[in-house]
Every structure is written in structure tokens, then in C-alpha cells.
Design a protein around this motif. Structure first.
Motif, mmCIF file in Angstrom:
data_model
loop_
_atom_site.group_PDB
_atom_site.id
_atom_site.type_symbol
_atom_site.label_atom_id
_atom_site.label_comp_id
_atom_site.label_asym_id
_atom_site.label_seq_id
_atom_site.Cartn_x
_atom_site.Cartn_y
_atom_site.Cartn_z
ATOM 1 N N TRP A 23 0.851 -1.196 0.000
ATOM 2 C CA TRP A 23 0.000 0.000 0.000
ATOM 3 C C TRP A 23 0.882 1.241 0.000
ATOM 4 C CZ3 TRP A 23 0.951 3.183 4.066
ATOM 5 C CH2 TRP A 23 1.467 2.624 5.242
ATOM 6 N N PRO A 24 0.438 2.377 -0.518
ATOM 7 C CA PRO A 24 -0.907 2.619 -1.062
ATOM 8 C C PRO A 24 -1.085 2.228 -2.527
ATOM 9 C CG PRO A 24 0.336 4.653 -1.098
ATOM 10 C CD PRO A 24 1.237 3.623 -0.464
ATOM 11 N N ALA A 25 0.011 1.863 -3.220
ATOM 12 C CA ALA A 25 -0.071 1.617 -4.658
ATOM 13 C C ALA A 25 -1.051 0.510 -4.999
ATOM 14 C CB ALA A 25 1.311 1.275 -5.212
ATOM 15 N N GLY A 26 -1.138 -0.537 -4.147
ATOM 16 C CA GLY A 26 -2.148 -1.552 -4.353
ATOM 17 C C GLY A 26 -1.741 -2.714 -5.215
ATOM 18 N N THR A 27 -0.556 -3.275 -4.985
ATOM 19 C CA THR A 27 -0.156 -4.514 -5.656
ATOM 20 C C THR A 27 -0.283 -5.662 -4.670
ATOM 21 O OG1 THR A 27 1.427 -3.343 -7.061
ATOM 22 C CG2 THR A 27 1.701 -5.714 -6.861
ATOM 23 N N LEU A 28 -0.988 -6.711 -5.069
ATOM 24 C CA LEU A 28 -1.085 -7.923 -4.258
ATOM 25 C C LEU A 28 0.009 -8.878 -4.695
ATOM 26 C CD1 LEU A 28 -2.581 -9.782 -2.215
ATOM 27 C CD2 LEU A 28 -3.956 -10.595 -4.158
ATOM 28 N N TYR A 29 0.815 -9.333 -3.707
ATOM 29 C CA TYR A 29 1.906 -10.266 -3.983
ATOM 30 C C TYR A 29 1.592 -11.638 -3.400
ATOM 31 C CZ TYR A 29 4.980 -6.404 -5.335
ATOM 32 O OH TYR A 29 5.561 -5.329 -5.963
ATOM 33 N N ARG A 30 2.031 -12.659 -4.121
ATOM 34 C CA ARG A 30 2.022 -14.028 -3.616
ATOM 35 C C ARG A 30 3.479 -14.462 -3.475
ATOM 36 N NH1 ARG A 30 -0.672 -17.767 -7.698
ATOM 37 N NH2 ARG A 30 1.365 -17.577 -8.704
ATOM 38 N N PHE A 31 3.841 -14.909 -2.255
ATOM 39 C CA PHE A 31 5.196 -15.368 -1.968
ATOM 40 C C PHE A 31 5.179 -16.850 -1.614
ATOM 41 C CE2 PHE A 31 4.898 -10.948 -0.475
ATOM 42 C CZ PHE A 31 5.932 -10.339 -1.165
ATOM 43 N N ALA A 32 6.260 -17.544 -1.910
ATOM 44 C CA ALA A 32 6.437 -18.907 -1.414
ATOM 45 C C ALA A 32 6.708 -18.836 0.084
ATOM 46 C CB ALA A 32 7.594 -19.587 -2.126
ATOM 47 N N ALA A 33 5.900 -19.541 0.879
ATOM 48 C CA ALA A 33 6.035 -19.462 2.334
ATOM 49 C C ALA A 33 7.374 -19.992 2.816
ATOM 50 C CB ALA A 33 4.896 -20.227 3.006
ATOM 51 N N SER A 34 7.996 -20.882 2.050
ATOM 52 C CA SER A 34 9.257 -21.487 2.476
ATOM 53 C C SER A 34 10.475 -20.626 2.180
ATOM 54 C CB SER A 34 9.436 -22.852 1.805
ATOM 55 O OG SER A 34 9.380 -22.716 0.388
ATOM 56 N N THR A 35 10.385 -19.742 1.176
ATOM 57 C CA THR A 35 11.559 -18.982 0.754
ATOM 58 C C THR A 35 11.340 -17.485 0.648
ATOM 59 O OG1 THR A 35 11.033 -19.167 -1.607
ATOM 60 C CG2 THR A 35 12.333 -20.962 -0.602
ATOM 61 N N GLY A 36 10.102 -17.041 0.524
ATOM 62 C CA GLY A 36 9.818 -15.631 0.292
ATOM 63 C C GLY A 36 9.913 -15.204 -1.155
ATOM 64 N N ALA A 37 10.151 -16.144 -2.061
ATOM 65 C CA ALA A 37 10.226 -15.807 -3.482
ATOM 66 C C ALA A 37 8.856 -15.370 -3.995
ATOM 67 C CB ALA A 37 10.712 -17.015 -4.285
ATOM 68 N N VAL A 38 8.833 -14.357 -4.854
ATOM 69 C CA VAL A 38 7.582 -13.891 -5.460
ATOM 70 C C VAL A 38 7.131 -14.912 -6.499
ATOM 71 C CG1 VAL A 38 6.499 -12.104 -6.867
ATOM 72 C CG2 VAL A 38 8.131 -11.470 -5.085
ATOM 73 N N THR A 39 5.893 -15.419 -6.349
ATOM 74 C CA THR A 39 5.348 -16.382 -7.302
ATOM 75 C C THR A 39 4.160 -15.827 -8.070
ATOM 76 O OG1 THR A 39 3.878 -17.392 -5.660
ATOM 77 C CG2 THR A 39 6.112 -18.297 -5.851
ATOM 78 N N GLY A 40 3.780 -14.603 -7.771
ATOM 79 C CA GLY A 40 2.692 -13.978 -8.497
ATOM 80 C C GLY A 40 2.443 -12.580 -7.968
ATOM 81 N N LEU A 41 1.891 -11.717 -8.805
ATOM 82 C CA LEU A 41 1.502 -10.374 -8.374
ATOM 83 C C LEU A 41 0.453 -9.844 -9.318
ATOM 84 C CD1 LEU A 41 3.518 -7.595 -9.831
ATOM 85 C CD2 LEU A 41 4.727 -9.761 -9.756
ATOM 86 N N ILE A 42 -0.348 -8.894 -8.792
ATOM 87 C CA ILE A 42 -1.392 -8.291 -9.607
ATOM 88 C C ILE A 42 -1.702 -6.907 -9.061
ATOM 89 C CG2 ILE A 42 -3.332 -9.241 -8.268
ATOM 90 C CD1 ILE A 42 -4.723 -9.703 -11.038
ATOM 91 N N ALA A 43 -1.952 -5.945 -9.952
ATOM 92 C CA ALA A 43 -2.276 -4.582 -9.559
ATOM 93 C C ALA A 43 -3.755 -4.474 -9.218
ATOM 94 C CB ALA A 43 -1.917 -3.615 -10.682
ATOM 95 N N LEU A 44 -4.042 -3.795 -8.089
ATOM 96 C CA LEU A 44 -5.420 -3.640 -7.627
ATOM 97 C C LEU A 44 -5.912 -2.203 -7.724
ATOM 98 C CD1 LEU A 44 -5.153 -5.700 -4.307
ATOM 99 C CD2 LEU A 44 -5.790 -6.534 -6.577
ATOM 100 N N GLY A 45 -5.016 -1.246 -7.886
ATOM 101 C CA GLY A 45 -5.377 0.156 -7.733
ATOM 102 C C GLY A 45 -5.130 0.583 -6.294
ATOM 103 N N THR A 46 -5.351 1.846 -5.998
ATOM 104 C CA THR A 46 -5.012 2.411 -4.690
ATOM 105 C C THR A 46 -5.774 1.712 -3.577
ATOM 106 O OG1 THR A 46 -4.681 4.534 -5.782
ATOM 107 C CG2 THR A 46 -4.802 4.550 -3.389
#
Length: 465
Positions: free
Chosen positions: A415-438
Motif C-alpha cells: 500500500w498505497p499503490a495496491g499490488t497484491l503479492y504471492r510469496f512462497a512461504a518457504s523462501t519468500g520468493a515472489v510467485t505472483g503479483l497483480i495490480a489492484l489500484g489504490t
């Protein structure tokens, strides 16, 4: 994540849950708290797949309960896309986590409105206006305009009511019980802090339903202006009967404001308070506080640095206490994490372990001995095994919203930009993201039925995950 459960119906009747309160002991002066073993069921223990209070349940674990949560569960591949399922434009900003009750998403706005949305497509099923919100121009300070419903609501299976706390024009705070099937208001009741000036007080922390009561924490406005004192008010879930109160024993401030609200374990409620007025004699602020169902203080913990924390606005109360096994993890603006015995918080300097981690805000998500916390520069995974505190990983992406968990994934919003991130719980690596708006401050994803639901500056967005 594949597939979604479908077609739940809001239960027409519920079973009342027996509540057992642990007896208060005489250990409060030394920072103790009543012993707890297995968690006592409360009125906000949800059914699998439901999300009926902040982070799903009163232990604030932040896990999608209908999904297998084994640490060995593989995360989706980095190429696995996230997709917007729908966006519902509402009449204001949604600061609290949306709830899932039956097949309805329930959300509240800063325009003092509560909505029920069809989980499948975001259609508005009903809309109830509670009142007119408080304009920022009429407040001594703050950063939300207008100021209406800021905290996460709570649904109570025992009474079948949805509870929300609205601030209305004139700085008044009203607790409202709503029928989630129709949006009809069952009752309203004034809930004001027992100390300080109501107009100078903000209600940001999530509501909690437990022990037959609705607990409402209070803090201050952004800027720490005016005369407010952190407090909790408990109101019978029936709407009838005497209220109970707790106020931090400071002459000023001591806000209970973290968005996650109160942590409930057994017969004890745990709150975290921010900076108070004193730098000479301990005044109960900048602490973790154990409270009984009647809001009598049963014990507390405060860092040995409490006086400096008070002087420098280094709130220990910026993050809701997290339950990790039978320990409490406390972490605030100073950036030092403290591991506490839940049954005896230890008073000043009574921690089991401490370690420098990062300033943290909002609420943690917990699985096993690991707590995932939101820092200004991203998510940290904190391992507490063996009564030690160590950082397992730090995310590369600057997701600073409170994390939640599903399967092998950690979800967090920047926040505030509004990107939702998906991380691997074991490593913290980004496995996905998507813009939501503010999105608003401290935005956090609700996880249920194979979707993530996030409050935005103008409504709710559902993401297929």
C-alpha cells in the motif's frame, strides 16, 4: 490454487457455544496472566472456509482454514497468473478486511455503510447506511476523510449478528448489530472510551466477539493530537446489560490501535498499547496487556526501554500480539521482537528472548513456529523454534500490508499503490503479483474459496488465486 467451494448458504440457526472463563489470579503486579491450555471456543470461532473476524478467527492466525496448510505444500509456479474476478465499487474506502459469511462478502466503508456482496460476482445484495461520517475538517488531526467505519467487523455465530463500529458526525461512536441475511439493524448502542475525549479518539483496531461480548479497542488519530487514552469497551452481544471497560493507566495516549485488534487465547484477551505520557514511572503504556473477559488486567509485559519508547513514539502497539505455539510474539516500531510466555507475561523486561528484526505494523500470520510480519520494506518470516528468534527470509518485494496464508503461499498487499503479492512461504520468493489500484493503509487480504478479497480506496476487489 484450483477450484472454489460453491453455494454455501447463511445458516438459519446456530448452536450457542459454551464459554469458560479462567479465574483471575493475583499475579498481575508481577506481569502474570492466568495459565491457558487448549483454547476455549469463543463466539467467533468460524467454520472451515469462512472468514468471520480479522485474520479469520480470534487467535488471528491469518490462515485460510478450508485449505491444507502443510509447509511442504508446493507453491504455484512463478508463471501461474493471478486474475481479477470482480471489483465492487462502493461508496467509500474499505479499511477493514472483508468478511466471508456463508456465500456473502461483508464489507464496511468510511462513508458509514455496510454492504453484502455476492461472493461469486460481487453483486450488491444489500446496503445499510449507519449514519453520516465525521469530516476530517472537524477533527483536531487525522488522515482519513471522512472518518466512518475503519475497523474490521466481526460476525458472531452464536447470535447470528454482524457487528460494526461507526464514527458519526460529532465524533460519536456507535456499535451496531446487523442481520447479515437482510442488512436490517437489530440494535444500536453508544460505545465511548471510558477516559479521554471521544472526538480525539479513533477506533481502528478490529472488533472481537468472545465470552458473550463484543470488544471494541480505542486509540488516537494520526498525529497523536488532543486528549485520548487507549482503552477497550466490552458490550454484551445481545445489546442488553452493563458494559465493561479497561483504560491504559496513563495520563495520555497509550493507544490500542493495531488493525488486528485483540488476540484471544483461552480465557484471556491480549492487547498491545502504544506510547504513553510518562518517561519516569511506568504508566502501563508501550506494553502487551493480558485482560480477563471482564477487562480486569491480569498481567503485562513492557520492554526495559519503555521510557525511551514513550519519548520517541516507538509504539510496541503498532502490531497486534501474535500467538506462536504457546508463546506471544510482540513487535513494534522500535524493531525489536520479544518472545513472551503467554501464561505469565513477565512485567518490565520479562521476555524469554528478544532480537532485532524490523519495525512492524498491523498483524502477523502464523503457521507452526513461524510468524510472518509486515515491515515497511517487505515481509519477514520469523522463526521462534526453541525459544529463539531468527529471521528465515525477507521478501524482495516491498509488500508492507499485513500478510495472510493459504497452503504454501504468503499473501501481502503493497500500500498505497495496491499490488497484491504471492510469496512462497518457504523462501519468500515472489510467485505472483497483480495490480489492484489504490488501497488504504495496512490493507490485508481475506483468503477463502480459492480467492483473495481486498478492500480498496473505493470498494472490494476479488482475485482468483
Amino acid at each position: 490454487m484450483t477450484g472454489r467451494a460453491g453455494g454455501r448458504r447463511l445458516a438459519a440457526s446456530v448452536c450457542c457455544v459454551a464459554l469458560v472463563a479462567l479465574a483471575a489470579s493475583d499475579c498481575a503486579a508481577s506481569g502474570g496472566a492466568p495459565a491457558h491450555s487448549a483454547a476455549v471456543p469463543s463466539a467467533s470461532d468460524g467454520e472451515p472456509g469462512q472468514w468471520i473476524t480479522y485474520n479469520g478467527g480470534n487467535e488471528r492466525q491469518g490462515t485460510a482454514t478450508s485449505e491444507t496448510a502443510a509447509s511442504s505444500t508446493p507453491s504455484p509456479s512463478p508463471s501461474s497468473p493471478l486474475a481479477i474476478a470482480w471489483h465492487a465499487k462502493l461508496d467509500g474506502a474499505v479499511y477493514g478486511q472483508p468478511l466471508l459469511v456463508g456465500d456473502r462478502i461483508l464489507a464496511a466503508t468510511e462513508n458509514d455503510s455496510v454492504y453484502a456482496l455476492d461472493e461469486s460476482d460481487g453483486r450488491v445484495l444489500w446496503h445499510t447506511r449507519i449514519g453520516s461520517p465525521q469530516p476530517l475538517s472537524g477533527l483536531p488531526c487525522g488522515d482519513i476523510d471522512p472518518l466512518g467505519i475503519t475497523s474490521t467487523m466481526a460476525y458472531d455465530p452464536a447470535t447470528g449478528s454482524l457487528f460494526t463500529l461507526a464514527e458519526t458526525d460529532g465524533g460519536q461512536h456507535t456499535l451496531v448489530a446487523i442481520d447479515p441475511s437482510t442488512g436490517g439493524v437489530r440494535w444500536r448502542r453508544s460505545v465511548e472510551p471510558p477516559s479521554g475525549v471521544p472526538m480525539d479518539t479513533q477506533q481502528r483496531a478490529a472488533l472481537t466477539v468472545a465470552f458473550g461480548r463484543v470488544y471494541v479497542p480505542f486509540g488516537g488519530l494520526d498525529g497523536d493530537c488532543g486528549k485520548y487514552i487507549g482503552s477497550v469497551v466490552g458490550t454484551p452481544a445481545s445489546g442488553q446489560g452493563a458494559q465493561v471497560h479497561y483504560a491504559v493507566p496513563t495520563s495520555l495516549r497509550g493507544a490500542i490501535w493495531a488493525p488486528g485488534g485483540l488476540l484471544t487465547v483461552g480465557g484471556t484477551l491480549y492487547a498491545a498499547a502504544g506510547n504513553g505520557a510518562s518517561t519516569t514511572g511506568f504508566d502501563g503504556s508501550d506494553s502487551v496487556i493480558a485482560l480477563g473477559p471482564d477487562l480486569a488486567r491480569l498481567g503485562f509485559f513492557a520492554p526495559a526501554t519503555w521510557a525511551q519508547d514513550n519519548a520517541d513514539d516507538l509504539d510496541l502497539g503498532s502490531m497486534t500480539p501474535a500467538l506462536v505455539g504457546d508463546r506471544i510474539l510482540a513487535l513494534g516500531k522500535r524493531g525489536t521482537a520479544y518472545l513472551l510466555a503467554a501464561d505469565r507475561l513477565g512485567g518490565v523486561g520479562g521476555q524469554i528472548a528478544q532480537s532485532r528484526v524490523c519495525p512492524a505494523f498491523g498483524a502477523a500470520a502464523v503457521r507452526g513456529s513461524t510468524a510472518y510480519v509486515a515491515c515497511p520494506d517487505g515481509i519477514r518470516a520469523i522463526d521462534t523454534a526453541g525459544d529463539r528468534i531468527s529471521v528465515s527470509w525477507r521478501s524482495a518485494a516491498r509488500a508492507n500490508g499485513s500478510p495472510t496464508l493459504s497452503g504454501g503461499d504468503v499473501w501481502a498487499v503493497a500500500w498505497p499503490a495496491g499490488t497484491l503479492y504471492r510469496f512462497a512461504a518457504s523462501t519468500g520468493a515472489v510467485t505472483g503479483l497483480i495490480a489492484l489500484g489504490t488501497v488504504p493503509h495496512f490493507a490485508s487480504a481475506t483468503l477463502a474459496d480459492g480467492r483473495a478479497f481486498v478492500g480498496t480506496i473505493n470498494g472490494v476487489t476479488a482475485i482468483d488465486r
